[in-house]
Design an enzyme around this catalytic site. Structure first.
Site, PDB file in Angstrom:
ATOM      1  N   ARG A 137       2.116   6.021  -0.670  1.00 57.42           N
ATOM      2  CA  ARG A 137       2.824   5.927   0.597  1.00 57.42           C
ATOM      3  C   ARG A 137       4.089   6.775   0.606  1.00 57.42           C
ATOM      4  NH1 ARG A 137       1.725   1.318   2.980  1.00 57.42           N
ATOM      5  NH2 ARG A 137       2.133  -0.013   1.192  1.00 57.42           N
ATOM      6  N   TYR A 138       4.754   6.834  -0.537  1.00 62.01           N
ATOM      7  CA  TYR A 138       6.046   7.521  -0.632  1.00 62.01           C
ATOM      8  C   TYR A 138       5.866   8.837  -1.379  1.00 62.01           C
ATOM      9  CZ  TYR A 138       7.941   2.845   0.353  1.00 62.01           C
ATOM     10  OH  TYR A 138       8.242   1.632   0.904  1.00 62.01           O
ATOM     11  N   ARG A 184       6.421   8.376  -5.618  1.00 65.02           N
ATOM     12  CA  ARG A 184       5.870   7.272  -6.425  1.00 65.02           C
ATOM     13  C   ARG A 184       4.626   6.715  -5.763  1.00 65.02           C
ATOM     14  NH1 ARG A 184       9.973   6.055  -3.149  1.00 65.02           N
ATOM     15  NH2 ARG A 184      10.392   3.958  -2.376  1.00 65.02           N
ATOM     16  N   CYS A 210      -5.659 -12.092 -10.791  1.00 63.15           N
ATOM     17  CA  CYS A 210      -4.365 -12.707 -11.111  1.00 63.15           C
ATOM     18  C   CYS A 210      -4.609 -13.983 -11.896  1.00 63.15           C
ATOM     19  CB  CYS A 210      -3.591 -13.020  -9.835  1.00 63.15           C
ATOM     20  SG  CYS A 210      -2.827 -11.548  -9.138  1.00 63.15           S
ATOM     21  N   CYS A 267      -1.213 -17.185  -5.676  1.00 62.92           N
ATOM     22  CA  CYS A 267      -0.121 -17.564  -4.785  1.00 62.92           C
ATOM     23  C   CYS A 267      -0.715 -17.619  -3.377  1.00 62.92           C
ATOM     24  CB  CYS A 267       0.986 -16.520  -4.806  1.00 62.92           C
ATOM     25  SG  CYS A 267       1.423 -15.999  -6.466  1.00 62.92           S
ATOM     26  N   CYS A 300      -0.089 -14.707  -0.928  1.00 67.67           N
ATOM     27  CA  CYS A 300      -0.282 -13.358  -1.479  1.00 67.67           C
ATOM     28  C   CYS A 300      -0.556 -12.330  -0.380  1.00 67.67           C
ATOM     29  CB  CYS A 300      -1.462 -13.374  -2.446  1.00 67.67           C
ATOM     30  SG  CYS A 300      -1.846 -11.738  -3.085  1.00 67.67           S
ATOM     31  N   ARG A 308      -1.882  -9.479  -0.800  1.00 68.19           N
ATOM     32  CA  ARG A 308      -3.198  -8.856  -1.001  1.00 68.19           C
ATOM     33  C   ARG A 308      -4.224  -9.975  -1.171  1.00 68.19           C
ATOM     34  NH1 ARG A 308      -0.423  -4.819  -4.547  1.00 68.19           N
ATOM     35  NH2 ARG A 308       0.293  -3.300  -3.013  1.00 68.19           N
ATOM     36  N   ASP A 311       5.288 -11.159   4.364  1.00 71.12           N
ATOM     37  CA  ASP A 311       4.447 -10.245   5.146  1.00 71.12           C
ATOM     38  C   ASP A 311       3.549 -11.007   6.127  1.00 71.12           C
ATOM     39  OD1 ASP A 311       5.313  -7.825   3.941  1.00 71.12           O
ATOM     40  OD2 ASP A 311       4.075  -8.246   2.183  1.00 71.12           O
ATOM     41  N   ASP A 315       8.606  -4.986   4.528  1.00 64.71           N
ATOM     42  CA  ASP A 315       7.579  -3.956   4.390  1.00 64.71           C
ATOM     43  C   ASP A 315       6.988  -3.806   5.790  1.00 64.71           C
ATOM     44  OD1 ASP A 315       5.820  -2.182   3.067  1.00 64.71           O
ATOM     45  OD2 ASP A 315       5.913  -3.455   1.284  1.00 64.71           O
ATOM     46  N   LYS A 339       8.971   0.209   3.007  1.00 63.17           N
ATOM     47  CA  LYS A 339       9.943  -0.882   2.896  1.00 63.17           C
ATOM     48  C   LYS A 339      11.307  -0.409   3.375  1.00 63.17           C
ATOM     49  CE  LYS A 339       7.780  -2.873  -1.264  1.00 63.17           C
ATOM     50  NZ  LYS A 339       6.651  -1.911  -1.420  1.00 63.17           N
TER      51      LYS A 339
HETATM   52  C1  LIG Z   1       6.410  -1.413  -2.586  1.00 60.61           C
HETATM   53  C2  LIG Z   1       5.766  -0.146  -2.815  1.00 60.61           C
HETATM   54  C3  LIG Z   1       6.306   0.800  -3.701  1.00 60.61           C
HETATM   55  C4  LIG Z   1       7.573   0.552  -4.470  1.00 60.61           C
HETATM   56  O1  LIG Z   1       8.665   0.634  -3.620  1.00 60.61           O
HETATM   57  P1  LIG Z   1      10.153   0.626  -4.234  1.00 60.61           P
HETATM   58  O2  LIG Z   1      11.015   0.571  -3.018  1.00 60.61           O
HETATM   59  O3  LIG Z   1      10.301   1.883  -5.024  1.00 60.61           O
HETATM   60  O4  LIG Z   1      10.259  -0.591  -5.089  1.00 60.61           O
HETATM   61  C5  LIG Z   1       5.655   1.988  -3.860  1.00 60.61           C
HETATM   62  N1  LIG Z   1       4.525   2.280  -3.201  1.00 60.61           N
HETATM   63  C6  LIG Z   1       3.991   1.395  -2.339  1.00 60.61           C
HETATM   64  C7  LIG Z   1       2.732   1.779  -1.642  1.00 60.61           C
HETATM   65  C8  LIG Z   1       4.577   0.163  -2.119  1.00 60.61           C
HETATM   66  O5  LIG Z   1       4.020  -0.713  -1.263  1.00 60.61           O
HETATM   67  S1  SF4 Z   2       1.366 -12.568  -4.915  1.00 60.98           S
HETATM   68 FE1  SF4 Z   2      -0.838 -12.066  -5.087  1.00 60.98          FE
HETATM   69  S2  SF4 Z   2      -0.898 -10.266  -6.423  1.00 60.98           S
HETATM   70 FE2  SF4 Z   2       1.102 -11.246  -6.714  1.00 60.98          FE
HETATM   71  S3  SF4 Z   2       0.820 -12.668  -8.428  1.00 60.98           S
HETATM   72 FE3  SF4 Z   2       0.497 -13.852  -6.564  1.00 60.98          FE
HETATM   73  S4  SF4 Z   2      -1.726 -13.775  -6.243  1.00 60.98           S
HETATM   74 FE4  SF4 Z   2      -1.235 -12.125  -7.680  1.00 60.98          FE
END
Ligand SMILES: *Cc1c(COP(=O)(O)O)cnc(C)c1O
Ligand code: SF4
Length: 334
Positions: A65-66, A69, A78, A82, A85, A87, A246, A283, A290
């Protein structure tokens, strides 16, 4: 129903089971891990891919996305689930881990993109891979010249701290800095065993940060947050992000308003050591990234060079920014 019949059933670790107070279904630990009828509430705003991971996925296992990174997600498993979560669908339905070929392709993608300064291993939880799988990935990343920093996002040190062993940590030592970002939502999660697991990382040269999700009924109170962030700093973990919850399908009962989140952050400012303060983050849905969402202490005025600034007690002061414009600066010098 077992987890296999119903992926949305609960998945706990023995450690989490111990932490859950059977007589208190509303305890901050029970609320995070025990399924609730509220998960079936149909909330039109919620979605299965709340932060647009898919839109920014050039191939399986990568979200890019960025510019500098990306996320590498070798597994969606996992140790515990949670309920909130982000995802949730992928993790709860235990979507398949990357195959060896898919992992090679993902690593090649990183090799081919020289702008990737940092790789964030997440999932799922990278510490659910076998030790040798995780070590192989970290070593492969370490060998990619343009990757300067490796980061692992994990909840295993909290929910299954016994998996964090000295031999594992020692074999993860590579030349490049490896940061561990632990997901922790309540001070009660930081038991003695958990603290010892974190100390293993830190004593062996892996700096630790934390991320917390703001969750109604778990941690949406200033005192609870103060206790958590102090406990983290006392464990040598720097609070990094406080995430606004989220728009996850099935988790609307955990969501607070942004205003409430800002009020909690406001209550911390000035009253809690600066090193205990995380950044409050949203996010943006659909994958726009973010951003910090306040609160904001700097208030614009109609004047080009005057701001109003609120201090931590709520008193407002004038600040003259003589650098705001050349014209004003010259005017003031005359
Ligand atoms: C959260 C996230 C990151 C990390 O973001 P930071 O602001 O650097 O902690 C990087 N890539 C994606 C796709 C993310 O969702
Ligand atoms: S939030 Fe989702 S990905 Fe993160 S530890 Fe919990 S279950 Fe796993």
């Amino acid at each position: 129903m077992s987890t296999i019949d119903n992926p949305f059933a609960c998945k706990l670790t023995p450690h989490i089971q111990e932490l859950i107070d059977a007589s208190d279904a509303k305890s901050p630990i029970a609320r995070q891990f025990m399924p609730s009828d509220h998960e079936h509430i149909n909330d039109a705003q919620s979605r299965e891919d709340p932060i647009g991971d898919e839109r920014f996925s050039p191939m399986k296992g990568i979200t890019h996305r960025y510019p500098d990174r990306l996320l590498l997600k070798p597994t969606y498993t996992c140790a515990a689930h949670c309920r909130f979560c982000f995802r949730r669908k992928k993790v709860f339905e235990q979507q398949k881990a990357l195959s060896p070929d898919e992992l090679i392709a993902a690593l090649n993608y990183i090799r081919e993109h020289a702008e990737i300064w940092e790789v964030i291993l997440t999932g799922g939880d990278p510490f659910m891979l076998s030790a040798s799988q995780l070590i192989d990935i970290v070593k492969a990343l370490n060998e990619i010249e343009h990757v300067a920093v490796i980061r692992i996002h994990t909840r295993v040190p909290i929910v299954a701290s016994e998996k964090i062993t000295l031999p594992l940590i020692q074999s993860l030592k590579v030349d490049k800095p490896l940061y561990i970002v632990v997901h922790c939502n309540h001070a009660r999660e930081l038991t003695e065993d958990v603290r010892q697991a974190c100390a293993l990382f830190i004593d062996n040269g892996f700096p630790m940060l934390s991320q917390t999700v703001l969750l109604k009924g778990v941690n949406n109170a200033p005192d609870t947050m103060i206790a958590l962030f102090r406990a983290l700093i006392q464990t040598r973990i720097k609070p990094y992000y406080l995430h606004h919850c989220d728009l996850v399908k099935g988790a609307s009962h955990f969501r607070t308003s942004i205003k409430e989140g800002q009020e909690i952050m406001r209550a911390l400012r000035g009253h809690l050591s600066g090193i205990c303060q995380p950044v409050y983050i949203l996010d943006i849905p659909e994958g726009f990234g973010k951003v910090p969402i306040g609160p904001n202490y700097l208030i614009e005025t109609t004047s080009e060079f005057e701001y109003h600034i609120e201090d931590f007690r709520g008193n407002v002061h004038s600040y003259i920014d003589k650098h705001a414009s050349k014209k004003n600066l010259l005017g003031m010098l005359e």
